[in-house]
Design an enzyme around this catalytic site. Structure first.
Site, PDB file in Angstrom:
ATOM      1  N   HIS A  47       0.853  -1.198   0.000  1.00  0.00           N
ATOM      2  CA  HIS A  47       0.000   0.000   0.000  1.00  0.00           C
ATOM      3  C   HIS A  47       0.889   1.249   0.000  1.00  0.00           C
ATOM      4  CE1 HIS A  47      -3.973  -1.843   1.745  1.00  0.00           C
ATOM      5  NE2 HIS A  47      -3.515  -2.489   0.679  1.00  0.00           N
ATOM      6  N   GLU A  49       0.984   3.910   1.793  1.00  0.00           N
ATOM      7  CA  GLU A  49       1.489   4.365   3.096  1.00  0.00           C
ATOM      8  C   GLU A  49       2.668   3.519   3.565  1.00  0.00           C
ATOM      9  OE1 GLU A  49      -1.663   3.625   2.204  1.00  0.00           O
ATOM     10  OE2 GLU A  49      -3.094   4.405   3.665  1.00  0.00           O
ATOM     11  N   CYS A  77      -6.104   2.061   5.754  1.00  0.00           N
ATOM     12  CA  CYS A  77      -6.779   0.816   6.166  1.00  0.00           C
ATOM     13  C   CYS A  77      -6.207   0.376   7.518  1.00  0.00           C
ATOM     14  CB  CYS A  77      -6.559  -0.261   5.113  1.00  0.00           C
ATOM     15  SG  CYS A  77      -4.859  -0.891   5.049  1.00  0.00           S
ATOM     16  N   CYS A  80      -2.314  -0.224   7.357  1.00  0.00           N
ATOM     17  CA  CYS A  80      -1.530   1.013   7.269  1.00  0.00           C
ATOM     18  C   CYS A  80      -1.643   1.830   8.551  1.00  0.00           C
ATOM     19  CB  CYS A  80      -1.971   1.826   6.064  1.00  0.00           C
ATOM     20  SG  CYS A  80      -1.528   1.008   4.510  1.00  0.00           S
TER      21      CYS A  80
HETATM   22 ZN   LIG Z   1      -3.490   0.350   3.583  1.00  0.00          ZN
END
Ligand SMILES: [Zn+2]
Length: 142
Positions: A47, A49, A77, A80
């Site tokens: 992801h 991040e 999410c 993260c």
């Molecule tokens: Zn994430």
């Protein structure tokens, strides 16, 4: 956030959901960027991040991102948000809300959970409509 949006656009070109992130040092100088690379790399943890945090830590030479800020186009999410708490980052700024998976105020609020030993400041809704429109356009094309 403009830089994060630019970063996000690069994810879409590889078929990844356009999410982009930038980590700023305590003086506001960009340290590292990241965009979703799950499709591009086959890595479920790739992801925006997480990639930006890893790169920022590499630049700083350590895992503690004390005083730093992460700017991301979409609400983090759970994975993260957990990584952000682990990094001891000072501030998280995000654009669009994620009502289906957001862990910074929508579905959960991991970043401000009082049971955790570190709680970054959260600023939400920065360029929210622009961030949301970028995602909507991506999913409409698919
Ligand atoms: Zn994430």
């Amino acid at each position: 956030m403009r830089q994060a949006l630019h970063e996000a656009a690069q994810a879409a070109s590889a078929g990844d959901v356009p999410v982009g992130a930038v980590v700023l040092d305590p003086h506001g100088v960009p340290l590292a960027t990241g965009h979703n690379e799950r499709e591009a790399t086959g890595d479920p943890t790739a992801h925006a991040e997480v990639l930006a945090l890893r790169r920022a830590a590499a630049v700083l030479g350590g895992w503690r991102l004390t005083g730093c800020t992460l700017v991301v186009t979409l609400e983090p999410c759970t994975m993260c948000a957990g990584a952000l708490v682990q990094s001891r980052i000072a501030r998280v700024v995000y654009g669009a809300r994620d009502e289906k998976a957001g862990a910074a105020g929508s579905l959960w609020d991991v970043l401000r959970d009082r049971r955790l030993n570190h709680r970054p400041e959260v600023v939400q809704g920065v360029l929210e409509e622009t961030c949301a429109a970028q995602l909507t356009a991506f999913f409409r094309e698919r």
